[in-house]
Structure formats: C-alpha cells, structure tokens
Design a protein around this motif. Sequence first.
Motif, PDB file in Angstrom:
ATOM      1  N   LEU A   1     -27.329  -1.986  59.330  1.00  0.00           N
ATOM      2  CA  LEU A   1     -26.933  -0.685  59.878  1.00  0.00           C
ATOM      3  C   LEU A   1     -26.158  -0.863  61.168  1.00  0.00           C
ATOM      4  CD1 LEU A   1     -30.456   0.953  59.476  1.00  0.00           C
ATOM      5  CD2 LEU A   1     -28.470   1.488  58.057  1.00  0.00           C
TER       6      LEU A   1
ATOM      7  N   PHE B   1     -31.625  12.294  57.994  1.00  0.00           N
ATOM      8  CA  PHE B   1     -31.553  10.978  57.354  1.00  0.00           C
ATOM      9  C   PHE B   1     -30.885  11.102  55.988  1.00  0.00           C
ATOM     10  CE2 PHE B   1     -34.469   8.267  59.902  1.00  0.00           C
ATOM     11  CZ  PHE B   1     -34.911   9.225  60.788  1.00  0.00           C
TER      12      PHE B   1
ATOM     13  N   ASN C   1     -30.668   8.798  52.555  1.00  0.00           N
ATOM     14  CA  ASN C   1     -31.124   7.579  51.881  1.00  0.00           C
ATOM     15  C   ASN C   1     -30.504   7.505  50.479  1.00  0.00           C
ATOM     16  OD1 ASN C   1     -33.489   8.470  53.807  1.00  0.00           O
ATOM     17  ND2 ASN C   1     -33.695   6.283  53.504  1.00  0.00           N
TER      18      ASN C   1
ATOM     19  N   THR D   1     -25.693   6.463  62.904  1.00  0.00           N
ATOM     20  CA  THR D   1     -26.089   5.252  62.187  1.00  0.00           C
ATOM     21  C   THR D   1     -25.320   5.249  60.874  1.00  0.00           C
ATOM     22  OG1 THR D   1     -28.345   5.526  63.018  1.00  0.00           O
ATOM     23  CG2 THR D   1     -28.059   4.007  61.169  1.00  0.00           C
TER      24      THR D   1
ATOM     25  N   ARG E   1     -24.615   2.716  57.288  1.00  0.00           N
ATOM     26  CA  ARG E   1     -24.854   1.492  56.529  1.00  0.00           C
ATOM     27  C   ARG E   1     -23.677   0.534  56.687  1.00  0.00           C
ATOM     28  NH1 ARG E   1     -29.429  -0.579  53.897  1.00  0.00           N
ATOM     29  NH2 ARG E   1     -28.711  -2.255  52.568  1.00  0.00           N
TER      30      ARG E   1
ATOM     31  N   SER F   1     -32.792   2.874  50.325  1.00  0.00           N
ATOM     32  CA  SER F   1     -32.143   2.264  51.505  1.00  0.00           C
ATOM     33  C   SER F   1     -31.549   3.345  52.407  1.00  0.00           C
ATOM     34  CB  SER F   1     -30.992   1.344  51.079  1.00  0.00           C
ATOM     35  OG  SER F   1     -31.462   0.230  50.376  1.00  0.00           O
ATOM     36  N   LEU F   2     -31.667   3.126  53.712  1.00  0.00           N
ATOM     37  CA  LEU F   2     -31.067   4.065  54.670  1.00  0.00           C
ATOM     38  C   LEU F   2     -29.547   3.886  54.658  1.00  0.00           C
ATOM     39  CD1 LEU F   2     -31.556   6.212  56.870  1.00  0.00           C
ATOM     40  CD2 LEU F   2     -31.699   4.350  58.534  1.00  0.00           C
TER      41      LEU F   2
ATOM     42  N   ARG G   1     -27.645   8.148  59.512  1.00  0.00           N
ATOM     43  CA  ARG G   1     -28.399   9.139  60.284  1.00  0.00           C
ATOM     44  C   ARG G   1     -27.376  10.024  60.979  1.00  0.00           C
ATOM     45  NH1 ARG G   1     -33.278   5.163  61.875  1.00  0.00           N
ATOM     46  NH2 ARG G   1     -31.586   3.924  62.726  1.00  0.00           N
TER      47      ARG G   1
END
Length: 309
Positions: A133, A238, A240, A288, A290, A299-300, A303
Amino acid sequence: MIEEVVSAHLPVGETLRIQKNRIEGAEPKKRRLAIVTGTHGDELEGQYVAWQLARVLKKRQPLLRGTVDIYPALNPLGISTIYRGLPGFDLDMNRIFPGSSEETMYEYIAGGIIEDIAGADLCIDIHASNIFLREIPQVRINEQSAEMLLPLAKFLNMNFLWVHSAATVLESTLAYSLNSLGTPTLVVEMGVGMRITKSYGDQLITGILSVMSQLFMLEEPCPPVAPPIVSTDGNVAFVNANASGIFIPRVRHEERVEEGQLLGLIADPLSGGVREELHSPASGLIFTLREYPVVNEGSLIARILGGAL
Ligand SMILES: [Zn+2]
C-alpha cells in the motif's frame, strides 16, 4: 556522536547492537527529541529522514538547544536482510514492547530501547507503509492520547492526522508503550515499503524542524507548515477486493474522487476478463492506494478520506 543504546550476543559470537546518533546543542539536558525508525525492516522511508535530518541539524548546531537522538535502525538485522519482522523469530518487532529484561533476547532489546527513549520531550516513530500500500504523509494517533499529542502533531507538516478509536489500539507497540509512560510519541506513516519517497522525507524534515521550534529546541523562526486535515475513523472509507486477481488502478494516489467513481479493476490475466470493478464508496481523497498488483479476496485496495474536503 554515535552511541550504543542496547546490545545482545548472537549465538556465533556476533553482537546485535542498536545505535543512535546523538546531536547536542546548548543546554543538552534541557530538552530531548527522539527520532526513531527501522522497526520494520522493509520500511525504508525513515532511512532517508534519519540521514538527511542529521545533516540538516549538524549545519544548524549553533542554533540548537537540547539533544536530538536519531535511532535509524531499531531492527538492523531486518533492514539488512530485507525482512519486515525479526529475522529468525518470525515476530513483528512492533508487537513486543515494552519488552522485558528477563524474557527473550528481543524482549531485552525492546526493553533497552524503551528505557533509552523514555523521558524524552517528544518521540517521532517513522514508519513507511508495507510493500502493498502507498500512503500519503500522515500521523496516526490513538484516541486516548489525542489530547496530549494533537497540539504538537499539527506542526509536523503532515497532510493528515488520523485519530484512531481506542478499540483498535495495539498495546504492544513502541508508541503505545511510550505514551503510557508519559513520553509523547507520534507515529508517522508515509510512502510505501522498500522504497524512498524523497519529497515525503523532506516534507517531514521541515515538520520536525517546526516541532523543534515549538519545543524551543531551535533558535530560529518556525518554518511555515501547512495545517493538516484532522480526521477520526468516521471519515475514513475502506475499499476491499471481493475477488482475487491483478489490480489495475484507474486513479492515482492522492487524487480526489467522487462517490461511485471507478477506482480500478481486478483483472483476470488468464481469460482477459474483469473479475470486479471497484467504485469509490465516498467522495474524498485517496490517501491509501494499493501498490502491489496481486490481490486476494479481502485485500485492502484503497482508503478514502471523506467529509469536509
Ligand atoms: Zn512499520
């Protein structure tokens, strides 16, 4: 002056040594600032800050009051071997504080580090993100210590102060241990793992000089810093992944997006298909994003800092 903080014998005659660079000005005992980094061996953003800050402060030594201790590598073996945790122990070093003098070698090391930093007027613990990230420069503060930390954090020249809820606090971190002991400790997160983002490092150094001015540790006017966005968990959305595959972003890090905007795709390289389209749940700033393309379900991806932007 390079000083040993704590050391321990390794099995084959080597020594694990944690060191710091002590830079003293006038009245060295009056104030002390601790700059700490390298707890996670794959986070290198702080290496640049440690190096450059030492050079900047040496030039300003006649203006310096008090003592600045720079700890570039709390986990030197991790940094040397490109390993996030403690090599050989499969442990995250930021989960063993405050340490202990009677337990394992690393708990002894952790205890020695805490003992050395405790009592400082301020500690700044610099982290990068991991390799997965990318983060904008931010300070993460736990709700319990917000009152003590926010006034100084605002001078650190970071884009964003994220006040976390107490429920998510990890008690075994360096910052939590030091804050519990009454040593104010700010956690900085910025950039990405295994890389150095020089512009972020320079931004933080300006912030450190500004905080030093606030602490009366530099006899020069406080460098101008931009006021950060202060936000709580409620403003953070968030995103994901719901499918595994290869993440192909359609936005850039630090970009402002609208609710519903396409953030990226989860691609299937085998079939040429698209497994998922990811849309933003809120309007706001992507703080944030990826960085590492391979993702699994859950998976995140991003953000988003929503709210008053
Ligand atoms: Zn870290």
